[in-house]
Design a protein around this motif. Structure first.
Motif, PDB file in Angstrom:
ATOM      1  N   TYR A  70       0.834  -1.193   0.000  1.00 38.65           N
ATOM      2  CA  TYR A  70       0.000   0.000   0.000  1.00 38.65           C
ATOM      3  C   TYR A  70       0.873   1.249   0.000  1.00 38.65           C
ATOM      4  CZ  TYR A  70      -4.445  -2.346   1.042  1.00 38.65           C
ATOM      5  OH  TYR A  70      -5.579  -3.105   0.987  1.00 38.65           O
ATOM      6  N   ARG A  76      -1.398   8.781  -0.550  1.00 36.24           N
ATOM      7  CA  ARG A  76      -2.829   8.596  -0.816  1.00 36.24           C
ATOM      8  C   ARG A  76      -3.607   9.893  -0.602  1.00 36.24           C
ATOM      9  NH1 ARG A  76      -4.555   5.390   3.003  1.00 36.24           N
ATOM     10  NH2 ARG A  76      -2.574   4.761   3.941  1.00 36.24           N
ATOM     11  N   LEU A  87      -9.709   8.277  -3.039  1.00 35.68           N
ATOM     12  CA  LEU A  87      -8.381   7.685  -3.225  1.00 35.68           C
ATOM     13  C   LEU A  87      -7.491   7.854  -1.995  1.00 35.68           C
ATOM     14  CD1 LEU A  87      -7.710   8.691  -6.924  1.00 35.68           C
ATOM     15  CD2 LEU A  87      -8.141   6.399  -6.035  1.00 35.68           C
ATOM     16  N   THR A  89      -8.275   6.619   0.744  1.00 31.07           N
ATOM     17  CA  THR A  89      -8.477   5.367   1.481  1.00 31.07           C
ATOM     18  C   THR A  89      -7.788   4.223   0.756  1.00 31.07           C
ATOM     19  OG1 THR A  89     -10.608   6.124   2.338  1.00 31.07           O
ATOM     20  CG2 THR A  89     -10.212   3.750   2.348  1.00 31.07           C
ATOM     21  N   ARG A  90      -7.032   3.423   1.481  1.00 32.26           N
ATOM     22  CA  ARG A  90      -6.334   2.291   0.882  1.00 32.26           C
ATOM     23  C   ARG A  90      -7.331   1.216   0.441  1.00 32.26           C
ATOM     24  NH1 ARG A  90      -5.839   0.886   6.549  1.00 32.26           N
ATOM     25  NH2 ARG A  90      -6.553  -1.271   6.898  1.00 32.26           N
ATOM     26  N   SER A  95      -3.990   2.171  -5.107  1.00 34.58           N
ATOM     27  CA  SER A  95      -3.495   2.525  -3.776  1.00 34.58           C
ATOM     28  C   SER A  95      -2.259   1.722  -3.398  1.00 34.58           C
ATOM     29  CB  SER A  95      -4.599   2.333  -2.727  1.00 34.58           C
ATOM     30  OG  SER A  95      -5.030   0.989  -2.651  1.00 34.58           O
ATOM     31  N   CYS A 179      -9.715   4.091 -10.963  1.00 31.20           N
ATOM     32  CA  CYS A 179      -9.217   2.818 -10.425  1.00 31.20           C
ATOM     33  C   CYS A 179      -9.205   1.739 -11.503  1.00 31.20           C
ATOM     34  CB  CYS A 179     -10.078   2.364  -9.250  1.00 31.20           C
ATOM     35  SG  CYS A 179      -9.949   3.396  -7.771  1.00 31.20           S
TER      36      CYS A 179
END
Length: 275
Positions: A70, A76, A87, A89-90, A95, A179
């Protein structure tokens, strides 16, 4: 989502099943064996068991997780400012530090010493390199994760939101399109390092919130002086994974070299014969 009462996170897979997985890897004389499965399917447990069994046979096996790679919180947060707030948030594709994952696996494949990144999920940050263990003379890399080799979706498949997170916080589809584009562009060079892959196929995405909550309970018990996610936070968190997870369930049975169906208690429903 209602919680059902199945077994807690697995104490471990049976010895014959673990032996069959290791034999599958060794029979094909490979260096990187992927164990894929949705969140909570027991892939970390299985990877650790296979590595331990390999050690009894005089082999040096290293377990790597896609979660080890990560991006740090700072990176991030920058993506969250520059592209889309989700984005920060992992979890979803984009990510991860894919170049670091490639460099690490390449070093292990070639038998070179390699420092193994580690990510602190409660602190939501990557540990400093000074705390990364070093692996040397590796015979087998067990690379576990939840979306190895999952293909990107088509533009048409991205139009409609599939959960509350996408509906309320990604109404125009910017996050999911970004994503998806990264999944199709950045990750294939990493997947190319995989020599063979086993997919642990759970009964459906509906079991994932429960399985993921069981993981969080286990994490909290192991760290009583720190605060893991609450149940409500876990239910929100799994929505970040849902789209690609459902794509994995649709596609990986045909992509993986071996796939084994699991029931809701993570009991394998299929044998694992060698080809």
């Amino acid at each position: 989502m209602a919680s059902r009462t199945h077994s807690p996170s697995p104490a471990g897979y049976s010895e014959p099943f673990v032996a069959a997985v290791l034999d599958d890897a060794l029979a094909h004389d490979l260096r990187v064996y992927a164990i894929a499965g949705l969140q909570g399917s027991g892939k970390s447990t299985l990877s650790a068991q296979v590595a331990a069994l390999a050690a009894t046979r005089g082999l040096r096996a290293v377990v790597l997780s896609i979660d080890d790679f990560y991006l740090g919180r700072r990176e991030r947060l920058a993506l969250g400012r520059e592209v889309h707030p989700l984005l920060a948030t992992r979890g979803a594709p984009g990510s991860h530090d894919v170049p670091l994952a490639i460099d690490t696996i390449d070093a292990l494949r070639e038998g070179r010493a390699a420092k193994l990144p580690r990510f602190d999920k409660i602190a939501d940050r990557r540990l400093p390199p000074s705390k990364w263990p070093t692996a040397r003379d590796t015979d087998l890399v067990l690379f576990e994760g939840w979306f190895q080799k999952v293909p990107a979706q088509t533009d048409a498949e991205l139009v409609s939101p599939l959960n509350a997170l996408e509906r309320d916080e990604d109404a125009d589809g910017t996050w999911r399109r970004w994503c998806n584009a990264v999944l199709g562009r950045n990750y294939p060079p990493l997947w190319e390092r995989i020599d063979r892959m086993l997919f642990l196929e759970g009964p459906g995405f509906e079991i994932v919130p429960e399985w993921r909550w069981q993981q969080e309970v286990t994490l909290q018990k192991a760290n009583p002086d720190r605060q893991a996610m609450t149940h409500a936070q876990v239910l929100r968190f799994v929505q970040f994974f849902e789209r690609v997870s459902r794509q994995a369930l649709r596609t990986l049975p045909a992509i993986a070299d071996r796939h084994v169906r699991l029931d809701a208690t993570r009991r394998p429903l299929d044998p694992l014969p060698l080809s």
